[in-house]
Design a protein around this motif. Structure first.
Motif, PDB file in Angstrom:
ATOM      1  N   PRO A 238       0.962  -1.929   0.175  1.00  0.00           N
ATOM      2  CA  PRO A 238      -0.554   0.047  -0.165  1.00  0.00           C
ATOM      3  C   PRO A 238       1.066   0.853  -0.200  1.00  0.00           C
ATOM      4  O   PRO A 238       2.028   1.200   0.840  1.00  0.00           O
ATOM      5  CB  PRO A 238      -0.413  -0.116   1.412  1.00  0.00           C
ATOM      6  N   GLY A 239       0.531   2.059  -1.031  1.00  0.00           N
ATOM      7  CA  GLY A 239       1.165   3.525  -0.751  1.00  0.00           C
ATOM      8  C   GLY A 239       0.107   4.474  -0.701  1.00  0.00           C
ATOM      9  O   GLY A 239      -1.102   4.590  -1.115  1.00  0.00           O
ATOM     10  N   PHE A 240       0.522   5.997  -0.240  1.00  0.00           N
ATOM     11  CA  PHE A 240       0.030   7.405  -0.797  1.00  0.00           C
ATOM     12  C   PHE A 240      -0.129   7.840  -1.744  1.00  0.00           C
ATOM     13  O   PHE A 240      -0.050   7.314  -2.709  1.00  0.00           O
ATOM     14  CB  PHE A 240       1.035   8.676  -0.095  1.00  0.00           C
TER      15      PHE A 240
ATOM     16  N   SER B 102       6.353   5.273   6.524  1.00  0.00           N
ATOM     17  CA  SER B 102       5.083   5.521   5.727  1.00  0.00           C
ATOM     18  C   SER B 102       3.700   5.646   6.472  1.00  0.00           C
ATOM     19  O   SER B 102       3.341   5.564   7.633  1.00  0.00           O
ATOM     20  CB  SER B 102       5.261   3.761   5.328  1.00  0.00           C
ATOM     21  N   ASN B 103       3.019   6.657   4.777  1.00  0.00           N
ATOM     22  CA  ASN B 103       1.073   6.557   4.922  1.00  0.00           C
ATOM     23  C   ASN B 103       1.235   5.924   3.709  1.00  0.00           C
ATOM     24  O   ASN B 103       1.933   5.890   3.045  1.00  0.00           O
ATOM     25  CB  ASN B 103       1.452   8.153   4.229  1.00  0.00           C
TER      26      ASN B 103
ATOM     27  N   PHE C  46      -5.283   2.743  -0.824  1.00  0.00           N
ATOM     28  CA  PHE C  46      -3.873   3.038  -0.831  1.00  0.00           C
ATOM     29  C   PHE C  46      -3.730   1.626  -1.384  1.00  0.00           C
ATOM     30  O   PHE C  46      -2.988   0.816  -1.265  1.00  0.00           O
ATOM     31  CB  PHE C  46      -3.815   3.071   0.338  1.00  0.00           C
ATOM     32  N   HIS C  47      -4.547   1.329  -2.661  1.00  0.00           N
ATOM     33  CA  HIS C  47      -4.478   0.118  -3.882  1.00  0.00           C
ATOM     34  C   HIS C  47      -4.292  -1.525  -2.915  1.00  0.00           C
ATOM     35  O   HIS C  47      -3.199  -2.494  -2.715  1.00  0.00           O
ATOM     36  CB  HIS C  47      -3.094   0.293  -4.209  1.00  0.00           C
ATOM     37  N   TYR C  48      -4.530  -1.825  -1.457  1.00  0.00           N
ATOM     38  CA  TYR C  48      -4.826  -2.465  -0.321  1.00  0.00           C
ATOM     39  C   TYR C  48      -5.861  -3.104  -0.239  1.00  0.00           C
ATOM     40  O   TYR C  48      -5.997  -2.675   1.512  1.00  0.00           O
ATOM     41  CB  TYR C  48      -3.476  -2.054   0.682  1.00  0.00           C
ATOM     42  N   PRO C  49      -6.907  -3.990  -0.855  1.00  0.00           N
ATOM     43  CA  PRO C  49      -7.827  -3.725   0.113  1.00  0.00           C
ATOM     44  C   PRO C  49      -7.652  -5.059   1.544  1.00  0.00           C
ATOM     45  O   PRO C  49      -7.210  -5.651   1.565  1.00  0.00           O
ATOM     46  CB  PRO C  49      -8.642  -5.452  -1.481  1.00  0.00           C
TER      47      PRO C  49
END
Ligand code: PLP
Length: 423
Positions: free
Chosen positions: A148-150, A199-200, A390-393
């Protein structure tokens, strides 16, 4: 109709317009400029329960509840410049000398030296990222981004026609990068690697060993790294933050940071880029950073003139105090959320976020993180951001900057929510 004795209608008649109807489409760039958070949140059902006061754990803004404040001395630094009437004009688009020098004084170290020519001021870290990505990547190239990312990384890159390739962060390894998978994404069109530490949305902080491994990959594949360190030094307990540039003399680095998070003033819009390039690989990139900085004639002059006082005179205790409060909230969050069956919490080491996994199979009437966030808001008036942003379901991101009593209340409500929805 005449203009300077010329009959306009006559001219129009002889140069007949090709357009006969009004048609004003948005530009291609604007259409490919999409913020995934807006996309997800705008499509969510977001009406809170009217009988319960809303508590938002969604916004990465430490000023939202009034419990995190910049020191008074920083306000005074701005007032001093405001009253001087010397900070109202246009300045060098890459930053005024005073601000660049102050940043060098504060951040240059033996391992990672900086000179004023290495410092580019920008309108927040977002603008710094925009300039850095724009300087390094061409349309048709690809950029490696965390998952996952900002979400802004995707927005900025796609807007420029750059392909986003996502490398995985591993939740069971404190969100370290899956380096093997990262390497599998690299090809001739890879322009750079972007990392974000702390990280955020993960709240993670990489060890020096892990950062060295990332640098080894960049060195082997000759890739510049953009390192977003906007949460630098915001780490808890025994954890130590390592600026990436302090660990290499070889890999060229563009470091992004700013006042937003450490100084608790995101609205002041002060960010910067530091160029670390001990082997003079980035001469062209410096020119590109200069050109792109000139697109908006530079960032806010008032804040830049105030920067020396803000950066050099803010006591260390202020940062320690902020970190202590954040750490207290982080622990409170981990304890409360870990006690709820159906959730798994990845313990944060820094920043102001915790990612919480949802065991969707254990919920009887909720199919994913988006629906989870919607129902939590509708029933309990607690707002969290779904991992989808964050592209992380099947995770949600919780911001723990609210006052402890608000956090406790929110976590009690999440507990009740689980009692109702757990199988
Ligand atoms: C990882 C990260 N980078 C950059 C930014 C943007 O910072 P700024 O407000 O200075 O533009 C944020 C803001 O939330 C962030 O979380």
């Amino acid at each position: 109709m005449t203009l300077n004795n010329i009959d306009i209608n006559e001219i129009i008649k002889t140069n007949s317009p090709s357009r006969t109807k009004w048609f004003v489409p948005g530009s291609i760039v604007s259409k490919r400029t999409i913020n995934p958070i807006r996309e997800v949140v705008c499509n969510m059902k977001t009406s809170p329960n009217p009988d319960k006061e809303q508590i938002s754990l969604a916004l990465g803004d430490p000023t939202a509840f009034g419990n995190f404040k910049i020191p008074e001395s920083c306000n005074e630094a701005v007032i001093k410049q405001l009253k001087s009437y010397k900070a109202n004009g246009y300045i060098n688009a890459v930053g005024c000398d005073e601000a660049r020098l102050a940043l060098v004084q504060k951040f240059s170290t033996k391992e990672a030296p900086l000179a004023t020519k290495d410092v580019f001021l920008a309108s927040g870290a977002s603008d710094a990222l925009n300039i850095a990505i724009g300087a390094l990547c061409d349309e048709g190239q690809n950029i490696l981004l965390p998952r996952p990312g900002f979400s802004l990384y995707t927005t900025l890159s796609k807007s420029k026609g750059i392909e986003c390739r996502y490398y995985d962060l591993l939740p069971n390894r404190n969100w370290e990068i899956d380096l093997k998978q990262l390497i599998s994404l690299i090809d001739d069109k890879t322009a750079c690697i972007l990392i974000n530490n702390p990280s955020n949305p993960c709240g993670s902080n990489f060890s020096s060993q892990h950062l060295e491994s990332i640098l080894a990959v960049a060195e082997a594949y000759k890739l510049v790294i953009i390192t977003d360190e906007i949460y630098e030094d915001m780490v808890f307990g025994d954890t130590k933050f390592y600026p990436l540039a302090s660990l290499t003399k070889v890999v060229p680095i563009l470091k992004i940071s700013g006042l937003a998070k450490r100084f608790l003033v995101p609205g002041w819009r002060v960010g910067w880029i530091f160029v670390y390039d001990q082997n003079e690989i980035l001469s062209e990139i410096r020119k590109s950073l200069f050109s792109l900085s000139n697109m908006i004639l530079g960032a806010n002059s008032l804040l830049q003139y105030s920067l020396p006082d803000i950066i050099l005179n803010t006591p260390e205790e202020f940062f320690q105090e902020t970190n202590k409060k954040l750490e207290f909230n982080a622990k409170l969050s981990v304890e409360a959320l870990s006690s709820i069956p159906g959730l798994h919490v990845i313990i944060p080491q820094g920043a102001m976020y915790v990612m919480v996994g949802i065991n969707i199979d254990e919920l009887k009437d909720i199919k994913n993180d988006v629906e989870f966030s919607e129902k939590l808001l509708q029933e309990e008036s607690v707002m969290v951001l779904p991992g989808e942003c964050f592209h992380y379901p099947n995770y949600v991101r919780i911001v723990f900057t609210s006052p402890p009593e608000k956090l406790r209340e929110a976590y009690d409500r999440i507990k009740e929510f689980f009692v109702r929805h757990h199988v």
